[in-house]
Design a protein around this motif. Structure first.
Motif, PDB file in Angstrom:
ATOM      1  N   SER A   1      11.478  -2.949  -0.226  1.00  0.00           N
ATOM      2  CA  SER A   1      11.702  -3.124  -1.663  1.00  0.00           C
ATOM      3  C   SER A   1      10.960  -4.342  -2.180  1.00  0.00           C
ATOM      4  CB  SER A   1      13.197  -3.252  -1.945  1.00  0.00           C
ATOM      5  OG  SER A   1      13.839  -2.023  -1.630  1.00  0.00           O
ATOM      6  N   ALA A   2      10.478  -4.249  -3.410  1.00  0.00           N
ATOM      7  CA  ALA A   2       9.777  -5.374  -4.039  1.00  0.00           C
ATOM      8  C   ALA A   2       9.840  -5.218  -5.556  1.00  0.00           C
ATOM      9  CB  ALA A   2       8.317  -5.400  -3.587  1.00  0.00           C
ATOM     10  N   ASP A   3       9.874  -6.353  -6.242  1.00  0.00           N
ATOM     11  CA  ASP A   3       9.786  -6.344  -7.704  1.00  0.00           C
ATOM     12  C   ASP A   3       8.317  -6.458  -8.066  1.00  0.00           C
ATOM     13  OD1 ASP A   3      12.511  -6.158  -7.909  1.00  0.00           O
ATOM     14  OD2 ASP A   3      12.822  -8.301  -8.248  1.00  0.00           O
ATOM     15  N   LEU A   4       7.779  -5.420  -8.670  1.00  0.00           N
ATOM     16  CA  LEU A   4       6.338  -5.384  -8.951  1.00  0.00           C
ATOM     17  C   LEU A   4       6.107  -5.435 -10.456  1.00  0.00           C
ATOM     18  CD1 LEU A   4       5.460  -2.583  -6.358  1.00  0.00           C
ATOM     19  CD2 LEU A   4       5.338  -5.064  -6.038  1.00  0.00           C
ATOM     20  N   LYS A   5       5.046  -6.138 -10.844  1.00  0.00           N
ATOM     21  CA  LYS A   5       4.786  -6.321 -12.275  1.00  0.00           C
ATOM     22  C   LYS A   5       3.850  -5.247 -12.822  1.00  0.00           C
ATOM     23  CE  LYS A   5       4.697 -10.556 -14.411  1.00  0.00           C
ATOM     24  NZ  LYS A   5       4.117 -11.871 -14.606  1.00  0.00           N
ATOM     25  N   ALA A   6       4.336  -4.540 -13.836  1.00  0.00           N
ATOM     26  CA  ALA A   6       3.541  -3.477 -14.457  1.00  0.00           C
ATOM     27  C   ALA A   6       2.522  -4.068 -15.435  1.00  0.00           C
ATOM     28  CB  ALA A   6       4.464  -2.502 -15.171  1.00  0.00           C
ATOM     29  N   PHE A   7       1.626  -3.210 -15.939  1.00  0.00           N
ATOM     30  CA  PHE A   7       0.554  -3.614 -16.873  1.00  0.00           C
ATOM     31  C   PHE A   7       1.097  -4.339 -18.103  1.00  0.00           C
ATOM     32  CE2 PHE A   7       2.208   0.326 -18.410  1.00  0.00           C
ATOM     33  CZ  PHE A   7       2.148   0.229 -19.779  1.00  0.00           C
ATOM     34  N   ASP A   8       2.349  -3.991 -18.497  1.00  0.00           N
ATOM     35  CA  ASP A   8       2.942  -4.555 -19.718  1.00  0.00           C
ATOM     36  C   ASP A   8       3.895  -5.711 -19.413  1.00  0.00           C
ATOM     37  OD1 ASP A   8       4.883  -3.077 -18.449  1.00  0.00           O
ATOM     38  OD2 ASP A   8       5.445  -1.875 -20.197  1.00  0.00           O
ATOM     39  N   GLY A   9       3.867  -6.168 -18.165  1.00  0.00           N
ATOM     40  CA  GLY A   9       4.705  -7.308 -17.779  1.00  0.00           C
ATOM     41  C   GLY A   9       6.097  -6.925 -17.300  1.00  0.00           C
ATOM     42  N   LYS A  10       6.446  -5.664 -17.461  1.00  0.00           N
ATOM     43  CA  LYS A  10       7.763  -5.190 -17.019  1.00  0.00           C
ATOM     44  C   LYS A  10       7.885  -5.305 -15.498  1.00  0.00           C
ATOM     45  CE  LYS A  10      10.737  -1.264 -18.132  1.00  0.00           C
ATOM     46  NZ  LYS A  10      10.730  -0.090 -19.030  1.00  0.00           N
ATOM     47  N   ILE A  11       9.069  -5.684 -15.022  1.00  0.00           N
ATOM     48  CA  ILE A  11       9.290  -5.774 -13.575  1.00  0.00           C
ATOM     49  C   ILE A  11       9.861  -4.446 -13.077  1.00  0.00           C
ATOM     50  CG2 ILE A  11      10.575  -6.957 -11.735  1.00  0.00           C
ATOM     51  CD1 ILE A  11       8.341  -8.655 -13.027  1.00  0.00           C
ATOM     52  N   LEU A  12       9.185  -3.849 -12.124  1.00  0.00           N
ATOM     53  CA  LEU A  12       9.608  -2.558 -11.579  1.00  0.00           C
ATOM     54  C   LEU A  12      10.281  -2.771 -10.227  1.00  0.00           C
ATOM     55  CD1 LEU A  12       6.287  -0.574 -12.275  1.00  0.00           C
ATOM     56  CD2 LEU A  12       8.268  -0.871 -13.805  1.00  0.00           C
ATOM     57  N   ARG A  13      11.547  -2.392 -10.155  1.00  0.00           N
ATOM     58  CA  ARG A  13      12.245  -2.487  -8.859  1.00  0.00           C
ATOM     59  C   ARG A  13      11.779  -1.293  -8.012  1.00  0.00           C
ATOM     60  NH1 ARG A  13      16.243  -3.407 -12.553  1.00  0.00           N
ATOM     61  NH2 ARG A  13      17.267  -1.430 -12.108  1.00  0.00           N
ATOM     62  N   SER A  14      10.919  -1.597  -7.049  1.00  0.00           N
ATOM     63  CA  SER A  14      10.224  -0.544  -6.312  1.00  0.00           C
ATOM     64  C   SER A  14      10.576  -0.560  -4.833  1.00  0.00           C
ATOM     65  CB  SER A  14       8.710  -0.730  -6.452  1.00  0.00           C
ATOM     66  OG  SER A  14       8.368  -0.899  -7.812  1.00  0.00           O
ATOM     67  N   THR A  15      10.473   0.609  -4.228  1.00  0.00           N
ATOM     68  CA  THR A  15      10.749   0.717  -2.789  1.00  0.00           C
ATOM     69  C   THR A  15       9.768   1.674  -2.127  1.00  0.00           C
ATOM     70  OG1 THR A  15      13.119   0.361  -3.200  1.00  0.00           O
ATOM     71  CG2 THR A  15      12.515   1.253  -1.044  1.00  0.00           C
ATOM     72  N   ASN A  16       9.004   1.169  -1.187  1.00  0.00           N
ATOM     73  CA  ASN A  16       8.199   2.051  -0.332  1.00  0.00           C
ATOM     74  C   ASN A  16       9.098   2.523   0.804  1.00  0.00           C
ATOM     75  OD1 ASN A  16       5.810   1.532  -1.817  1.00  0.00           O
ATOM     76  ND2 ASN A  16       5.417  -0.327  -0.619  1.00  0.00           N
ATOM     77  N   ILE A  17       9.057   3.819   1.080  1.00  0.00           N
ATOM     78  CA  ILE A  17       9.914   4.393   2.123  1.00  0.00           C
ATOM     79  C   ILE A  17       9.034   4.752   3.329  1.00  0.00           C
ATOM     80  CG2 ILE A  17      11.522   6.268   2.691  1.00  0.00           C
ATOM     81  CD1 ILE A  17      11.859   6.586  -0.448  1.00  0.00           C
ATOM     82  N   ILE A  18       9.381   4.220   4.492  1.00  0.00           N
ATOM     83  CA  ILE A  18       8.542   4.426   5.682  1.00  0.00           C
ATOM     84  C   ILE A  18       9.355   5.050   6.810  1.00  0.00           C
ATOM     85  CG2 ILE A  18       7.036   3.264   7.379  1.00  0.00           C
ATOM     86  CD1 ILE A  18       7.033   0.941   5.062  1.00  0.00           C
ATOM     87  N   ALA A  19       8.854   6.152   7.355  1.00  0.00           N
ATOM     88  CA  ALA A  19       9.500   6.801   8.509  1.00  0.00           C
ATOM     89  C   ALA A  19       8.533   6.710   9.683  1.00  0.00           C
ATOM     90  CB  ALA A  19       9.808   8.265   8.192  1.00  0.00           C
ATOM     91  N   SER A  20       8.955   6.003  10.733  1.00  0.00           N
ATOM     92  CA  SER A  20       8.064   5.775  11.878  1.00  0.00           C
ATOM     93  C   SER A  20       8.526   6.553  13.100  1.00  0.00           C
ATOM     94  CB  SER A  20       8.020   4.283  12.214  1.00  0.00           C
ATOM     95  OG  SER A  20       7.585   3.560  11.077  1.00  0.00           O
ATOM     96  N   PHE A  21       7.609   7.358  13.634  1.00  0.00           N
ATOM     97  CA  PHE A  21       7.852   8.066  14.898  1.00  0.00           C
ATOM     98  C   PHE A  21       7.126   7.303  15.995  1.00  0.00           C
ATOM     99  CE2 PHE A  21       8.482  11.232  11.620  1.00  0.00           C
ATOM    100  CZ  PHE A  21       9.629  11.871  12.045  1.00  0.00           C
ATOM    101  N   LEU A  22       7.749   7.169  17.155  1.00  0.00           N
ATOM    102  CA  LEU A  22       7.237   6.341  18.264  1.00  0.00           C
ATOM    103  C   LEU A  22       6.843   4.952  17.746  1.00  0.00           C
ATOM    104  CD1 LEU A  22       4.902   8.870  20.209  1.00  0.00           C
ATOM    105  CD2 LEU A  22       7.376   8.520  20.479  1.00  0.00           C
ATOM    106  N   PRO A  23       7.797   4.219  17.161  1.00  0.00           N
ATOM    107  CA  PRO A  23       7.454   2.941  16.515  1.00  0.00           C
ATOM    108  C   PRO A  23       6.819   1.908  17.453  1.00  0.00           C
ATOM    109  CG  PRO A  23       9.844   3.224  16.666  1.00  0.00           C
ATOM    110  CD  PRO A  23       9.229   4.539  17.022  1.00  0.00           C
TER     111      PRO A  23
END
Ligand code: AHN
Ligand code: ZN
Length: 334
Positions: A88-110
């Motif tokens: 998860s990360a708070d990312l800044k959009a083009f208009d300055g808005k903060i987007l509460r974002s989450t990249n989802i990662i599934a790892s096989f044989l980590p």
């Protein structure tokens, strides 16, 4: 008479062991040939994953549907036995808005250092800014094709790998399925300020600068974007060719072997700014984009791209199957 029946039964059993892809067959198989046991991609299952995402409504960062869909995706990926990371990360959009974002990662044989990335974006665009009807241009899109299709294919790939791994038929290479957030919050065409190219692919830019594992490396990556439309046309994107031409060759060759050469055309198409660009530029991992490209259209994409018509009506199971088969073959032949 008795002995003959027993011998027949024995031969049938032996045949089953040799031809199956389970743990019992493994040793025999490794000794006799190196043929990969490629599981069958289930397009009905993939379709249901695509549909389920659209039923949440538009998956726009900071919305309830976005949170609910994230939970849906994560719980499904958890069932495959993969190691799940929610970045998860708070990312800044083009208009300055903060987007509460989450990249989802599934790892096989980590633990495996030999790895590949399969990725797509799971958010959907907040505005149908390409809609022919001006009054729709501020309406969020469902993103059945633009977003959900790639995620649906990868959820089915994950399910297959999960099932096969339990049977002793895991791919030999480690796999990270990465579902990026905030790809489609790029500056809308109606915005009065400047059109910043860097406003797209925010989740990927964040991941490429802050990988989920320290010192993360992968052999290559494959991005899926808009892979569910009818009669897709997959051509070589300019950046994929610049950074990862060997991977393009390998994937298009596999598609041809499977008889999918009418969809996968080994010809250069447009230059597409997409998640793969940042994986190439910032993470230094060669990554290609499998994206439905229309050289005739002004946008380069399907006519319903970034319109309110990006719905399940345009999704074709056949396309999900084609892309799923290609990916499973690539993964199991590594
Ligand atoms: C741009 O529109 C700049 N690139 C296409 C990336 C994209 C948007 N893919 C899906 N939506
Ligand atoms: Zn989009």
């Amino acid at each position: 008479m008795h002995i003959k029946i027993q011998l027949d039964t024995l031969l049938i059993l032996l045949f089953l062991v040799i031809t199956s892809c389970g743990a019992g067959a493994k040793k025999t198989q490794e000794k006799t040939d190196k043929a990969a046991c490629v599981p069958t991609f289930n397009a009905d299952s993939a379709y249901s994953y695509v549909k389920a995402q659209t039923l949440f409504g538009p998956r726009i960062p900071n919305s309830e549907a976005h949170v609910a869909c994230r939970k849906y995706i994560v719980s499904n990926l958890q069932e495959t036995g993969a190691k799940i990371t929610e970045q998860s990360a708070d990312l800044k959009a083009f208009d300055g808005k903060i987007l509460r974002s989450t990249n989802i990662i599934a790892s096989f044989l980590p633990e495996n250092t030999n790895r590949i990335i399969l990725c797509a974006h799971w958010d959907s665009r907040p505005w149908a800014d390409n809609d022919p009807d001006e009054k729709n241009r501020h309406t969020p899109i469902l993103g059945a094709n633009d977003g959900a299709s790639g995620v649906g294919v990868l959820m089915e790939i994950a399910r297959q790998i999960g099932i096969e791994s339990l049977k002793g038929n895991s791919p030999k290479i480690g796999i990270d399925i990465i579902l990026f957030d905030a790809e489609d919050y790029g500056t809308p065409s109606f915005y009065k300020g400047n059109q910043d190219e860097e406003s797209w692919c925010l989740g990927t830019q964040y991941w490429a600068r802050n990988p989920h594992v320290q010192g993360y490396k992968a052999k290559y990556g494959i991005l899926l974007d808009m892979v569910g439309g009818k009669a897709p046309n997959f051509q070589w994107d300019y950046y994929s060719d610049q950074y990862a031409s060997q991977i393009l060759q390998k994937v298009w060759k596999e598609a041809a072997t499977l008889g999918y050469n009418s969809y996968f055309k080994p010809e250069l198409g447009g230059a597409i700014t997409d998640d793969h660009l940042y994986i190439n530029k910032l993470a230094n991992i060669p990554c290609i984009d499998i994206i439905d490209y229309d050289p005739q259209s002004k946008t380069g994409f399907v006519p319903y791209w970034h319109t309110i018509d990006d719905t399940m009506n345009n999704i074709d199971k056949v396309s999900l199957k084609i892309v799923g088969d290609v990916l499973l073959n690539i993964v199991y032949k590594e």
